[in-house]
Motif scaffolding. Sequence first.
Motif, PDB file in Angstrom:
ATOM      1  N   ARG A  77       0.852  -1.285  -0.079  1.00 22.29           N
ATOM      2  CA  ARG A  77      -0.084  -0.064  -0.110  1.00 22.29           C
ATOM      3  C   ARG A  77       0.945   1.349  -0.072  1.00 22.29           C
ATOM      4  O   ARG A  77       1.831   1.296   0.768  1.00 22.29           O
ATOM      5  CB  ARG A  77      -0.971  -0.029   1.260  1.00 22.29           C
ATOM      6  CG  ARG A  77      -1.818  -1.183   1.155  1.00 22.29           C
ATOM      7  CD  ARG A  77      -2.863  -1.003   2.126  1.00 22.29           C
ATOM      8  NE  ARG A  77      -3.784   0.130   1.832  1.00 22.29           N
ATOM      9  CZ  ARG A  77      -5.050  -0.046   1.002  1.00 22.29           C
ATOM     10  NH1 ARG A  77      -5.310  -1.109   0.584  1.00 22.29           N
ATOM     11  NH2 ARG A  77      -5.645   1.064   0.506  1.00 22.29           N
ATOM     12  N   VAL A  78       0.426   2.102  -0.713  1.00 22.22           N
ATOM     13  CA  VAL A  78       1.199   3.586  -0.703  1.00 22.22           C
ATOM     14  C   VAL A  78       0.263   4.558  -0.488  1.00 22.22           C
ATOM     15  O   VAL A  78      -0.693   4.889  -0.729  1.00 22.22           O
ATOM     16  CB  VAL A  78       1.839   3.572  -2.348  1.00 22.22           C
ATOM     17  CG1 VAL A  78       2.814   4.675  -2.258  1.00 22.22           C
ATOM     18  CG2 VAL A  78       2.732   2.308  -2.764  1.00 22.22           C
ATOM     19  N   GLY A  79       0.995   5.690   0.300  1.00 18.94           N
ATOM     20  CA  GLY A  79       0.131   6.740   0.520  1.00 18.94           C
ATOM     21  C   GLY A  79       0.571   7.982   1.068  1.00 18.94           C
ATOM     22  O   GLY A  79       2.066   7.972   1.294  1.00 18.94           O
ATOM     23  N   SER A  80      -0.066   8.774   1.922  1.00 18.32           N
ATOM     24  CA  SER A  80       0.370   9.941   2.445  1.00 18.32           C
ATOM     25  C   SER A  80       0.539  10.035   3.749  1.00 18.32           C
ATOM     26  O   SER A  80      -0.472   9.526   4.637  1.00 18.32           O
ATOM     27  CB  SER A  80      -0.554  11.148   1.822  1.00 18.32           C
ATOM     28  OG  SER A  80      -1.612  11.166   2.400  1.00 18.32           O
ATOM     29  N   GLN A  96      -6.935  14.208  -7.226  1.00 18.15           N
ATOM     30  CA  GLN A  96      -5.717  13.497  -7.167  1.00 18.15           C
ATOM     31  C   GLN A  96      -5.547  12.159  -6.666  1.00 18.15           C
ATOM     32  O   GLN A  96      -5.125  11.314  -7.130  1.00 18.15           O
ATOM     33  CB  GLN A  96      -4.687  14.471  -6.391  1.00 18.15           C
ATOM     34  CG  GLN A  96      -4.327  15.892  -6.774  1.00 18.15           C
ATOM     35  CD  GLN A  96      -3.446  16.592  -6.199  1.00 18.15           C
ATOM     36  OE1 GLN A  96      -2.809  16.048  -4.953  1.00 18.15           O
ATOM     37  NE2 GLN A  96      -2.923  17.570  -6.459  1.00 18.15           N
ATOM     38  N   PHE A  97      -6.176  11.886  -5.389  1.00 23.20           N
ATOM     39  CA  PHE A  97      -6.291  10.583  -5.033  1.00 23.20           C
ATOM     40  C   PHE A  97      -7.381   9.748  -5.734  1.00 23.20           C
ATOM     41  O   PHE A  97      -7.213   8.413  -5.481  1.00 23.20           O
ATOM     42  CB  PHE A  97      -6.596  10.634  -3.515  1.00 23.20           C
ATOM     43  CG  PHE A  97      -5.100  10.996  -2.740  1.00 23.20           C
ATOM     44  CD1 PHE A  97      -4.612  10.059  -2.097  1.00 23.20           C
ATOM     45  CD2 PHE A  97      -4.552  12.331  -2.584  1.00 23.20           C
ATOM     46  CE1 PHE A  97      -3.169  10.279  -1.563  1.00 23.20           C
ATOM     47  CE2 PHE A  97      -3.476  12.288  -2.107  1.00 23.20           C
ATOM     48  CZ  PHE A  97      -2.576  11.523  -1.430  1.00 23.20           C
ATOM     49  N   GLY A  98      -8.482  10.303  -6.152  1.00 20.88           N
ATOM     50  CA  GLY A  98      -9.125   9.452  -7.047  1.00 20.88           C
ATOM     51  C   GLY A  98      -8.407   9.073  -8.214  1.00 20.88           C
ATOM     52  O   GLY A  98      -8.666   7.994  -8.755  1.00 20.88           O
ATOM     53  N   LYS A 160     -15.176  10.497  -7.214  1.00 21.06           N
ATOM     54  CA  LYS A 160     -16.294  10.122  -6.807  1.00 21.06           C
ATOM     55  C   LYS A 160     -16.224   8.648  -6.801  1.00 21.06           C
ATOM     56  O   LYS A 160     -15.858   7.890  -7.814  1.00 21.06           O
ATOM     57  CB  LYS A 160     -17.306  10.448  -7.521  1.00 21.06           C
ATOM     58  CG  LYS A 160     -18.696  10.019  -7.197  1.00 21.06           C
ATOM     59  CD  LYS A 160     -20.064  10.480  -8.275  1.00 21.06           C
ATOM     60  CE  LYS A 160     -21.124  10.058  -7.779  1.00 21.06           C
ATOM     61  NZ  LYS A 160     -22.053  10.310  -9.041  1.00 21.06           N
ATOM     62  N   GLY A 161     -16.522   8.062  -5.585  1.00 18.45           N
ATOM     63  CA  GLY A 161     -16.684   6.259  -5.497  1.00 18.45           C
ATOM     64  C   GLY A 161     -15.185   5.832  -5.191  1.00 18.45           C
ATOM     65  O   GLY A 161     -15.050   4.836  -5.317  1.00 18.45           O
ATOM     66  N   ALA A 162     -14.196   6.734  -5.085  1.00 15.63           N
ATOM     67  CA  ALA A 162     -13.037   6.124  -5.032  1.00 15.63           C
ATOM     68  C   ALA A 162     -12.658   5.196  -3.625  1.00 15.63           C
ATOM     69  O   ALA A 162     -13.277   5.592  -2.776  1.00 15.63           O
ATOM     70  CB  ALA A 162     -11.951   7.106  -5.161  1.00 15.63           C
ATOM     71  N   ASN A 163     -11.987   4.361  -3.830  1.00 14.02           N
ATOM     72  CA  ASN A 163     -11.571   3.463  -2.583  1.00 14.02           C
ATOM     73  C   ASN A 163     -10.400   3.771  -1.807  1.00 14.02           C
ATOM     74  O   ASN A 163      -9.319   3.038  -2.179  1.00 14.02           O
ATOM     75  CB  ASN A 163     -11.736   1.889  -3.011  1.00 14.02           C
ATOM     76  CG  ASN A 163     -11.424   0.907  -1.752  1.00 14.02           C
ATOM     77  OD1 ASN A 163     -11.511   1.461  -0.518  1.00 14.02           O
ATOM     78  ND2 ASN A 163     -10.761  -0.164  -1.939  1.00 14.02           N
TER      79      ASN A 163
END
Length: 333
Positions: A77-80, A96-98, A160-163
């Motif tokens: 997993r990659v993130g902020s 951006q994250f979508g 919208k709807g992004a997991n």
Amino acid sequence: MSTTFSNVNFSVLDLAPILYQQDIRTSLNNSANLAQHTEQLGYHRYWLAEHHNMPGIASSATSLLISHVASHTQSIRVGSGGIMLPNHAPLVIAEQFGTLDALYPDRIDLGLGRAPGSDQATAFALRRTLNSSPEDFPNQVEELESYFAGDARVKAVPGKGANVPIWLLGSSDFSARLAAEKGLPFSFASHFSPDYTVPALSLYRDRFQPSEHLNQPYAMVGVNVIAAETNEKAKWLATSQQQQFLSMVRGAPSQLMPPIDDIDQEWSIYEKASVEKNVNSKSTIIGDKTAVAEKLAQFLEETAADEVIINSQIYDHEARKQSYQIVADVVNG
């Protein structure tokens, strides 16, 4: 795996250090290479942090660097860790994250902080105004959630709807309270705010309200680990991080410097105390495999963390990779 560590996830916090006498391209390539290395070692997630106007940190365009790392890995997993939400329009972060979620499905995390992560001049350069306040953070989080849910009048496309799981990050009790209220996972910056760790975690757990996101609290805690073949080498490697904090104490942030033989020649008694206030034995583990195992177990006993995210500010890239290898060897028994 040792029973001490069997129910705990271990992850990586990468501050994308810019090395003395090296260029930024090297830093970004090192991040991708470290992510590949730690993925192979079984680390759970790889987070990058937003900082601005910092000559020693290359992750200011955090979303871009997340994409760079995700494109060089397969499953981690990659993130902020995190995006400083007051610096941005929530719609832009949702988009951006979508986009990241569309590119790398079910692998992207969005950790949010409420501090600007910069000085006032930099905050103004980012926002063009200083009218916003960290106290607006709860409303900004609500707005961001509305874009992901598709409830806002303006639609985030992508978004919208992004997991994309949202985490709240903090170094005090503010975000602990908000994370508990909203039923979100919480990450505490123990690696530079050690004294508030246990009180913040206790508050979060005591006040946690189950939500659609979580049935029970989930707490991640940051820790600095500098591991090497011997205690002596680890202490020597740690002087790079000590020099970096010293530069901040002096108001002149620097690139990550090579280790030195005698750090006591570099700082005054006052400066040493200032550095050790933020980077001390509660939040920083320095040593060989045996020392790391002992201190990491103690850290988990004190915090009861569900996940530990490890920052290793080490100048030599191969030594940095070896440090994460030693931690993996400890965790896997």
